[in-house]
Design an enzyme around this catalytic site. Structure first.
Site, PDB file in Angstrom:
ATOM      1  N   SER A   1      -4.320 -12.154   3.145  1.00 59.19           N
ATOM      2  CA  SER A   1      -5.607 -13.056   3.456  1.00 59.19           C
ATOM      3  C   SER A   1      -5.315 -14.319   4.192  1.00 59.19           C
ATOM      4  O   SER A   1      -5.958 -15.244   4.190  1.00 59.19           O
ATOM      5  CB  SER A   1      -6.487 -13.329   2.149  1.00 59.19           C
ATOM      6  OG  SER A   1      -6.724 -12.153   1.575  1.00 59.19           O
TER       7      SER A   1
ATOM      8  N   GLU B   1       1.044  -1.248   0.078  1.00 61.06           N
ATOM      9  CA  GLU B   1       0.126  -0.010   0.072  1.00 61.06           C
ATOM     10  C   GLU B   1       0.953   1.213   0.058  1.00 61.06           C
ATOM     11  O   GLU B   1       0.387   2.425  -0.670  1.00 61.06           O
ATOM     12  CB  GLU B   1      -0.983  -0.072   1.251  1.00 61.06           C
ATOM     13  CG  GLU B   1      -2.061  -0.992   1.125  1.00 61.06           C
ATOM     14  CD  GLU B   1      -2.550  -1.840   2.297  1.00 61.06           C
ATOM     15  OE1 GLU B   1      -2.350  -1.159   3.407  1.00 61.06           O
ATOM     16  OE2 GLU B   1      -3.210  -3.059   2.127  1.00 61.06           O
TER      17      GLU B   1
ATOM     18  N   GLY C   1      -5.836  -8.438   1.200  1.00 62.21           N
ATOM     19  CA  GLY C   1      -7.297  -7.788   1.544  1.00 62.21           C
ATOM     20  C   GLY C   1      -8.484  -8.260   0.712  1.00 62.21           C
ATOM     21  O   GLY C   1      -9.392  -7.664   0.289  1.00 62.21           O
TER      22      GLY C   1
ATOM     23  N   GLU D   1       4.288 -10.789   0.117  1.00 64.54           N
ATOM     24  CA  GLU D   1       2.840 -10.588   0.296  1.00 64.54           C
ATOM     25  C   GLU D   1       2.700 -10.110  -1.066  1.00 64.54           C
ATOM     26  O   GLU D   1       2.777  -9.294  -1.778  1.00 64.54           O
ATOM     27  CB  GLU D   1       2.541  -9.287   1.099  1.00 64.54           C
ATOM     28  CG  GLU D   1       3.013  -9.378   2.652  1.00 64.54           C
ATOM     29  CD  GLU D   1       2.149  -8.398   3.384  1.00 64.54           C
ATOM     30  OE1 GLU D   1       1.492  -8.966   4.199  1.00 64.54           O
ATOM     31  OE2 GLU D   1       2.418  -7.146   3.080  1.00 64.54           O
TER      32      GLU D   1
HETATM   33  P1  PGA Z   1      -4.691  -8.989   4.672  1.00 61.54           P
HETATM   34  O1  PGA Z   1      -3.458  -8.054   4.609  1.00 61.54           O
HETATM   35  O2  PGA Z   1      -4.097 -10.125   5.764  1.00 61.54           O
HETATM   36  O3  PGA Z   1      -5.854  -8.193   5.235  1.00 61.54           O
HETATM   37  O4  PGA Z   1      -4.666  -9.517   3.242  1.00 61.54           O
HETATM   38  C1  PGA Z   1      -2.005  -8.424   4.749  1.00 61.54           C
HETATM   39  C2  PGA Z   1      -1.190  -7.014   4.845  1.00 61.54           C
HETATM   40  O5  PGA Z   1      -1.531  -6.278   4.104  1.00 61.54           O
HETATM   41  O6  PGA Z   1      -0.235  -6.863   5.408  1.00 61.54           O
END
Ligand code: PGA
Length: 249
Positions: free
Chosen positions: A212, A96, A172, A166
């Site tokens: 997730s 992000e 998410g 990731e």
């Molecule tokens: P999430 O996020 O578990 O909601 O997929 C993981 C992260 O952004 O570190």
């Protein structure tokens, strides 16, 4: 032996009262585990989190940090500011931050260097986007993210690096990499580090999976030999879910 770690990235969630409430729930429910448990609340609640967790084994991380020592960087937070609160872990390179705040490998290399020099541990996040995986470029994307941001570090600096793979398409979205996909990439990451440094650096670095992770899939993902824990977003905001994930390691 590398450390097992479960870290909760709270992102821009939980105000002060909610932070204190979640931490007291977590403290009361925390299972016995050989894993290190880390929570990363927003900057403004780091002090409160440190205070709440004084008699807990849980550790507190920041979600970001500036690379400069101090100065005219309005709105930014330095390594020394974090350390002065007792926060010595920082998450860097989250997808992000890369996507919405333009953080690229060159900037992240500077941030990681500062974190190492200042004595903070870094949870370094990286991972490919969906198009990279569809076009089968995911290994080369991950390799270049690691190389560009981390491979100028001395071997000794790797003691303070925790990796968090990731895949962006799994964050998410409710879509998780399969345990086999996670293992395949984690093994590739370890080999890439062994080639750039040596086997002992590669064997000692903890590589977390993120994207997730939920109570119903954590145990299978964590059972893979090169998966040393998880970086948890959404599920870390619900005490019972986060605790179940910690218990799964
Ligand atoms: P999430 O996020 O578990 O909601 O997929 C993981 C992260 O952004 O570190």
């Amino acid at each position: 032996m590398r450390t097992k770690i479960v870290a909760g990235n709270w992102k821009m969630n939980k105000n002060l009262q909610e932070t204190e409430a979640l931490l007291s729930e977590l403290s009361a429910m925390l299972p016995d585990s050989n894993a290190e448990v880390i929570v990363a609340p927003t900057f403004v609640n780091l002090q409160a989190a440190i205070n709440s967790l004084q008699s807990s084994t849980m550790k507190v991380a920041a979600q970001n940090m500036h690379f400069a020592e101090s100065g005219a960087y309005t709105g930014e937070i330095s390594a020394d500011m974090l350390l002065s609160l007792g926060v010595d872990i920082v998450v860097l390179g989250h997808s992000e931050r890369r996507a919405y705040f333009g953080e690229d490998d060159a900037l992240l290399a500077k941030k990681v260097k500062t974190a190492v020099e200042k004595g903070l541990k870094t949870i370094f996040c990286f991972g490919e986007e969906l198009e990279d995986r569809k076009s089968e470029n995911h290994f080369s994307v991950v390799e270049s993210q690691l190389k560009n941001a981390l491979f100028d570090l001395d071997a000794s600096a790797w003691k303070s690096i925790i990796l968090a793979y990731e895949p962006v398409w799994a964050i998410g979205t409710g879509e998780t990499a399969s345990p086999e996909q996670a293992q395949e990439m984690h093994a590739f990451i370890r080999k890439t580090i062994a080639d750039a440094y040596n086997a002992s650096v590669a064997d000692d670095v903890s590589i977390l999976y993120g994207g997730s992770v939920k109570p119903n899939n954590a145990a299978e993902i964590f059972s893979k030999p090169d998966v040393d824990g998880g970086l948890i977003g959404g599920a870390s905001l619900v005490a019972s879910d986060f605790v179940a994930i910690i218990a799964a390691i």
